[in-house]
Design an enzyme around this catalytic site. Structure first.
Site, PDB file in Angstrom:
ATOM      1  N   THR A 121       0.772  -1.483   0.157  1.00 17.34           N
ATOM      2  CA  THR A 121      -0.122  -0.026  -0.158  1.00 17.34           C
ATOM      3  C   THR A 121       0.869   1.223  -0.086  1.00 17.34           C
ATOM      4  O   THR A 121       0.727   2.285  -0.687  1.00 17.34           O
ATOM      5  CB  THR A 121      -0.795  -0.128   1.186  1.00 17.34           C
ATOM      6  OG1 THR A 121      -1.608  -1.210   1.458  1.00 17.34           O
ATOM      7  CG2 THR A 121      -1.922   1.092   0.989  1.00 17.34           C
ATOM      8  N   ALA A 140      12.189  -3.531  -4.846  1.00 16.31           N
ATOM      9  CA  ALA A 140      12.084  -4.824  -4.508  1.00 16.31           C
ATOM     10  C   ALA A 140      10.918  -5.260  -4.243  1.00 16.31           C
ATOM     11  O   ALA A 140      10.272  -4.484  -3.234  1.00 16.31           O
ATOM     12  CB  ALA A 140      13.127  -5.286  -3.420  1.00 16.31           C
ATOM     13  N   ILE A 163       1.291  12.960   9.773  1.00 17.35           N
ATOM     14  CA  ILE A 163       1.240  14.112  10.718  1.00 17.35           C
ATOM     15  C   ILE A 163       3.027  14.301  10.689  1.00 17.35           C
ATOM     16  O   ILE A 163       3.610  13.299  11.206  1.00 17.35           O
ATOM     17  CB  ILE A 163       0.766  13.927  11.777  1.00 17.35           C
ATOM     18  CG1 ILE A 163      -0.736  13.689  11.749  1.00 17.35           C
ATOM     19  CG2 ILE A 163       1.040  14.902  13.059  1.00 17.35           C
ATOM     20  CD1 ILE A 163      -1.564  13.238  12.985  1.00 17.35           C
ATOM     21  N   GLY A 169      -7.229  -0.621   3.702  1.00 17.70           N
ATOM     22  CA  GLY A 169      -5.572  -0.641   3.926  1.00 17.70           C
ATOM     23  C   GLY A 169      -5.052   0.169   5.136  1.00 17.70           C
ATOM     24  O   GLY A 169      -3.990   0.650   5.065  1.00 17.70           O
ATOM     25  N   LYS A 220       4.879   2.860  18.169  1.00 16.44           N
ATOM     26  CA  LYS A 220       5.147   4.126  18.149  1.00 16.44           C
ATOM     27  C   LYS A 220       5.259   5.093  19.228  1.00 16.44           C
ATOM     28  O   LYS A 220       6.037   6.228  19.177  1.00 16.44           O
ATOM     29  CB  LYS A 220       3.472   4.897  17.483  1.00 16.44           C
ATOM     30  CG  LYS A 220       3.475   4.359  15.918  1.00 16.44           C
ATOM     31  CD  LYS A 220       1.960   4.435  15.686  1.00 16.44           C
ATOM     32  CE  LYS A 220       1.777   3.801  13.938  1.00 16.44           C
ATOM     33  NZ  LYS A 220       0.341   3.673  13.845  1.00 16.44           N
TER      34      LYS A 220
HETATM   35  N1  HSE Z   1      -1.972   0.131  11.154  1.00 17.55           N
HETATM   36  C1  HSE Z   1      -1.712   1.501  11.501  1.00 17.55           C
HETATM   37  C2  HSE Z   1      -2.904   2.327  11.942  1.00 17.55           C
HETATM   38  C3  HSE Z   1      -1.400   2.400  10.076  1.00 17.55           C
HETATM   39  O1  HSE Z   1      -4.041   1.780  12.059  1.00 17.55           O
HETATM   40  O2  HSE Z   1      -2.720   3.384  12.371  1.00 17.55           O
HETATM   41  C4  HSE Z   1       0.137   2.425  10.039  1.00 17.55           C
HETATM   42  O3  HSE Z   1       0.988   2.727  11.243  1.00 17.55           O
END
Ligand code: HSE
Length: 440
Positions: free
Chosen positions: A13, A43, A136, A187, A205
């Site tokens: 994606t 790749a 962001i 996605g 994160k």
């Molecule tokens: N799967 C993550 C989310 C997207 O839903 O925020 C990318 O970090």
């Protein structure tokens, strides 16, 4: 005119969106950075797969390792995800002196120290804007615009999939499973969606943000993580009645110079809080700096184009760095160098010692004396109750009982909860969420 050649590993994606925008906006990007950006290798896992974004066969390489070693690439863009191959690719690129751009929060959270160490020893930068909060520019803001601040608190919605599911549950009473399927189809979700709904993606994160904010690699294994599987429609409804929304939040709070709270869990926040109205896949973060005060960021946190926007920003920065360093070797720029990320990070305190307010939902037998048994356990543990709801009109043998709890230490709450759970009148596992108001 300088040309910088880009190798992209991963064409899912995000990879395909990055490629498409690089092709489409080559002229604009050249105008803005003065460097011609050309993709010279891609790749892919399966070269035979049909793709929405056409990919010339001449660019295809089967093995990502070739991208780092190839004399046809100057920058390596890692968008494969996963930790094993991605880690080898990034380390190899750095050893070959090639700046790296990555969106891989799992890798940075779990192997960040090794990677930043290699980057610093070699003087080759790594850029990772897309690893947190999609489109962001929070990483650049912490590293550059807010560099003069000490960060007392950072909290926010950093998983689009969870926010999408919780928003639809809150607004429409939608079912959890249906909404997860939709988030996957759009996605937003990770390849393994349990990373989203169990809070792991948000914890990755939070680890990256805490490391950046407090200077040193924070240990991901010490981060407290809870996901949203046990958030029910009933909890969303009771939270509304009490004036709250339930959000999956990442919370990073500095306690003193060496200790920090880093935690991810469903949290009740007052409807008046700026994050309560953030809906859908949107991410939002509040950063409390000692110089700036509270500053808020919000925007699309997941999806190909939003994430590509962050990756493209990093590619331009990497290309500008490369073009500059071809002319002069000098480079010590807080936006590209990360020596402080190799240092020992602050200690993440155990969740047991964290203090917060709580929401507690019990399912209890409807008979005299039940309330007294429960409040006696809370009272003995010196846990204060700020309000109680037992709704009228319930049916069946068990009835819901909702408590809002004043500030309490987590270990005291866990122990009291264990005692309450063992009472004969308690008919199901207690449900407990933190409540945060984030007052200064
Ligand atoms: N799967 C993550 C989310 C997207 O839903 O925020 C990318 O970090």
């Amino acid at each position: 005119m300088q040309t910088v050649r880009i190798g992209i590993a991963g064409f899912g994606t995000v990879g395909s969106a990055v490629f498409r925008h690089l092709q489409r906006e080559a002229g604009l990007l050249f105008e803005r950075c003065g460097v011609r950006l050309v993709v010279t290798a891609v790749a892919v896992r399966n070269p035979r797969r049909a793709r929405c974004v056409p990919l010339p066969r001449s660019l295809l390489v089967g093995n990502p390792a070739q991208i780092a070693a190839s004399d046809r690439t100057d920058i390596v863009v890692e968008l494969m995800g996963g930790c094993t191959t991605a880690r080898e690719l990034i380390l190899s690129a750095l050893r070959h002196g090639k700046p790296v751009v990555t969106a891989n929060k799992a890798l940075l959270a779990e192997h960040g120290r090794r990677i930043f160490d290699e980057s610093n020893r070699r003087g080759v930068p790594i850029f990772f804007e897309a690893s947190v909060a999609g489109g962001i520019p929070i990483i650049k803001s912490l590293r550059e615009g807010l560099v003069a601040n000490r960060f007392r608190l950072i909290y926010g919605i950093v998983n689009g999939t969870c926010n999408y599911i919780l928003t639809r549950m809150s607004q429409e009473g939608a079912a959890f499973d249906d909404m997860l399927k939709q988030a996957q189809a759009l996605g937003y979700a990770e390849a393994d969606p349990s990373f989203d709904i169990d809070g792991v993606d948000a914890a990755h994160k939070a680890t990256v943000l805490a490391s950046l904010a407090y200077g040193g690699c924070v240990d991901f294994r010490q981060v407290h993580v809870e996901g949203i599987r046990h958030v029910s429609g009933a909890d969303v409804e009771f939270a509304h009645q009490l004036g709250y929304e339930i959000k999956l939040l990442a919370i990073i709070r500095s306690l003193d110079a060496s200790r920090v709270e880093v935690r991810v869990h469903p949290t009740l926040i007052p409807k008046a809080n700026r994050l309560a109205s953030i809906g859908g896949v949107t991410n939002a973060l509040v950063v409390r700096g000692d110089v700036v005060g509270d500053i808020e960021f919000s925007g699309p946190g997941a999806g190909g184009d939003a994430t590509a926007s962050a990756v493209l920003g990093d590619i331009v920065q990497a290309a500008a760095h490369l073009a500059r360093s071809r002319e002069t070797r000098a480079c010590c720029d807080p936006s590209t160098a990360t020596p402080w990320l190799c240092a020992r990070g602050p200690r993440v305190v155990d969740i047991a010692s964290v203090v917060s307010r709580f929401y507690l939902r019990l399912s209890v037998a409807d008979r005299p004396g039940v309330m007294a048994q429960i409040t006696s356990i809370l009272g003995k543990a010196r846990i204060g109750i700020s309000s109680i709801i037992q709704p009228e009109g319930h049916q069946g043998k068990a009835v819901p009982l909702i408590f809002m709890i004043h500030d309490a230490r987590h270990d005291a709450m866990f122990q009291a909860m264990e005692r309450i759970r063992r009472l004969g009148c308690v008919k199901a596992r207690p449900v407990m969420f933190r409540v945060e108001t984030f007052e200064s």
